[in-house]
Design a protein around this motif. Structure first.
Motif, PDB file in Angstrom:
ATOM      1  N   LEU A 171      64.649 172.856   1.837  1.00 18.99           N
ATOM      2  CA  LEU A 171      66.194 174.045   1.167  1.00 18.99           C
ATOM      3  C   LEU A 171      67.618 173.091   1.573  1.00 18.99           C
ATOM      4  N   VAL A 172      67.558 172.786   2.800  1.00 17.60           N
ATOM      5  CA  VAL A 172      69.145 172.243   3.712  1.00 17.60           C
ATOM      6  C   VAL A 172      68.541 170.865   2.427  1.00 17.60           C
ATOM      7  N   VAL A 173      68.307 170.356   2.440  1.00 20.54           N
ATOM      8  CA  VAL A 173      68.485 169.283   1.527  1.00 20.54           C
ATOM      9  C   VAL A 173      68.702 169.460   0.121  1.00 20.54           C
ATOM     10  N   MET A 174      68.354 170.021  -0.806  1.00 21.76           N
ATOM     11  CA  MET A 174      68.652 170.584  -2.021  1.00 21.76           C
ATOM     12  C   MET A 174      69.681 170.958  -1.964  1.00 21.76           C
ATOM     13  N   TRP A 175      70.263 171.937  -1.152  1.00 17.99           N
ATOM     14  CA  TRP A 175      71.480 171.952  -1.094  1.00 17.99           C
ATOM     15  C   TRP A 175      72.510 171.777  -0.521  1.00 17.99           C
TER      16      TRP A 175
ATOM     17  N   ARG B  27      72.973 168.614  -0.904  1.00 21.50           N
ATOM     18  CA  ARG B  27      73.398 167.258  -1.839  1.00 21.50           C
ATOM     19  C   ARG B  27      73.945 168.056  -3.293  1.00 21.50           C
ATOM     20  N   LYS B  28      73.602 169.256  -3.384  1.00 17.77           N
ATOM     21  CA  LYS B  28      74.976 169.115  -4.010  1.00 17.77           C
ATOM     22  C   LYS B  28      76.063 169.683  -3.961  1.00 17.77           C
ATOM     23  N   LYS B  29      76.551 169.060  -5.214  1.00 13.36           N
ATOM     24  CA  LYS B  29      78.580 169.250  -5.197  1.00 13.36           C
ATOM     25  C   LYS B  29      79.206 170.488  -4.150  1.00 13.36           C
ATOM     26  N   PRO B  30      80.402 170.503  -3.969  1.00 15.08           N
ATOM     27  CA  PRO B  30      81.008 171.662  -3.330  1.00 15.08           C
ATOM     28  C   PRO B  30      81.297 172.276  -5.010  1.00 15.08           C
TER      29      PRO B  30
END
Length: 534
Positions: A501-505, A507-510
């Motif tokens: 979950l941490v890595v998925m979140w 990677r998302k752009k601000p």
């Protein structure tokens, strides 16, 4: 001048001219950085130091049960975690310098009361007071630093501030080992009192005053958040002795869920919330909070059992045990200091990913430890774990801080710090729960016959085994290390699952343009060519 820089300038003492005046005094910046980092070392050092005192406290005249011992260790971290966000908000609204000084005074008073405690109840109260003081100290150290530094220097300051938690572990273990080698457990707390008072005086001298905000405080949100944290940790700590299906434990865990839900609803409707839950819509803030919490679950689970392993299983003295953990803290400190260079070269997402996976892998290696494991091999396991956590935490911290405007840096520091302390408390509670539960199931019958106190206390079990014979003594130590290893495997699995979950979140752009602008500083130490893309 950017909106965020303008907010930063306004937050510095002396009004609008404060930032310009501060910028002209680099020596003042260095003095402030030194004192603030010393404060961070102090509050984190006390967390690791108390773990070194567990064997002496367990065998002391206070005679704590295993559950009471967990509360002695965790009372500081629980109150610390519960009050970090309110303390950061108070600093933003009432002045960060004054809030920090109040915290140092409370910290000194709590340590003095701890040393004088005649029973477990008073010791728990004193540990809670010390934790409250630490909560008022920690978020305001980072807020004061960010308030006087230019934007391009902030990532380096955050990485340095983060590294101080590792250095706090080094100093906390080393000093506590030295003190406990020659003094009773009370000497540990008495040693800290003059240090806290000296830092209070230095803070008064070198820290700038900050502008206050007109928005009122949110006592209702503070109480709800603290009650939810306490309910959660009460259930985890009391479960081994009372049973997971006992009424008090189930009520506490259910109350924690309900209180967290009520807190979210309350904050969404409050005109001036303590912590607007909508800030977690920012993916990097979400990722940072969860990643840091799980990293500190792992770190402080290890801190809790490490001193016991070295003293019980390896036969180290308190002094040698304090020195024996230095590779762990040195590895974390060194890697944290260089994490920005790694993110600049490879991108922040790969660094976070490798760091979290390495943390889980380090725990799996540590789960191989037995009484016969050579110390040099144990050090290798510690270094794998330490380098990995030191790699992951700084970019996760930057993700949190850069997701909020500078005018709310106290809140950002509070979220950053509270996830650490919540993770610390949960880590100690979980490893202590597993240790207590499994120990009782693997003790020899001849030791169990000595009384109920041996079932959940390694110190009591070892004392009873010495009355029986060397074979039983070895069996108790093996039961302890087996329980420790199983605890490491459970936590490694939790870190591995949540890292997805941490890595998925992460990677998302601000989500906002302002956050996007700030995120460009996440992977660089200073103005330089663009870092590798995530």
């Amino acid at each position: 001048m950017t909106t965020r820089q303008g907010a930063t300038d306004r937050a510095i003492g002396g009004g609008a001219d404060g930032a310009a005046q501060a910028a002209e005094r680099p020596s003042g910046h260095r003095a402030l950085m030194t004192v603030m980092c010393a404060c961070v070392i102090l509050v984190f050092g006390m967390i690791s130091a108390i773990n070194m005192a567990v064997p002496k406290l367990s065998a002391s005249a206070l005679q704590p049960s295993s559950t009471e011992m967990l509360w002695v260790v965790d009372a500081y971290a629980i109150v610390f975690a519960c009050l970090l966000i309110p303390a950061g908000a108070i600093g933003d609204r009432r002045g960060r310098k004054g809030t920090l000084m109040v915290g140092l005074g409370l910290f000194a008073a709590g340590c003095l009361l701890s040393a004088a405690a005649p029973n477990i109840t008073i010791l728990l109260l004193a540990r809670a007071v010390t934790g409250a003081g630490a909560a008022f100290v920690l978020p305001n150290t980072l807020s004061l630093l960010l308030g006087v530094l230019a934007d391009e220097r902030k990532p380096v300051a955050i990485a340095t501030w983060t590294a101080m938690s590792g250095l706090g572990g080094i100093i906390g273990n080393a000093i506590s080992g030295l003190v406990l080698q020659f003094l009773p457990w009370q000497g540990l707390f008495l040693t800290v009192v003059p240090i806290a008072l000296l830092l209070l005086l230095l803070t008064a001298k070198v820290s700038p005053r900050t502008a206050t905000q007109d928005s009122p405080l949110d006592p209702g949100g503070s109480v709800l958040l603290a009650a939810a944290f306490v309910g959660l940790l009460y259930g985890v700590i009391e479960a081994p002795e009372r049973g997971w299906t006992s009424v008090p434990v189930m009520v506490a865990l259910l109350a924690a869920v309900v209180l967290f839900a009520v807190f979210v609803r309350y904050e969404l409707r409050h005109p001036h919330p303590l912590m607007d839950p909508r800030v977690f819509a920012e993916p990097r803030l979400r990722a940072g909070a969860l990643g840091i919490m799980m990293s500190f679950v792992a770190v402080f689970a290890l801190f809790y059992v490490n001193a016991q392993y070295l003293q019980y299983a390896k036969g180290f003295s308190p002094l040698l045990a304090g020195l024996g953990v230095l590779p762990l803290s040195l590895g974390t400190f060194t890697t944290s200091r260089n994490s920005l260079k790694l993110t600049h070269r490879f991108g922040s997402t790969p660094v976070v990913t490798v760091g979290l996976l390495g943390t889980a892998g380090g725990l799996v290696l540590l789960a191989l430890a037995t009484p016969q494991t050579p110390y040099w091999l144990y050090v290798v396991y510690l270094l794998v774990f330490a380098v990995s956590t030191g790699m992951a935490v700084p970019p996760l911290s930057i993700g949190i801080i850069s997701s909020l405007p500078a005018s709310r840096s106290g809140l950002g520091s509070g979220i950053n710090s509270s996830t650490r302390e919540l993770g610390s408390a949960i880590g100690v509670a979980v490893i202590g729960t597993i240790l207590s539960f499994q120990l009782s199931g693997h003790l020899p019958q001849s030791v169990l016959a000595k009384g109920d106190s041996v079932r959940h206390s390694t110190a009591s079990a070892l004392a009873a085994a010495e009355q029986v014979g060397p074979t039983e003594h070895a069996q108790v130590i093996r039961a302890f290390t087996d329980a420790m290893d199983n605890g490491f495997l459970v936590i490694a699995g939790a870190v591995l699952v949540t890292s997805v979950l941490v890595v998925m979140w992460y990677r998302k752009k601000p989500a906002t343009a302002e956050a996007t602008a700030d995120a460009t500083t996440d992977d660089s130490e200073a103005p330089a060519p663009a870092p590798a893309q995530d």
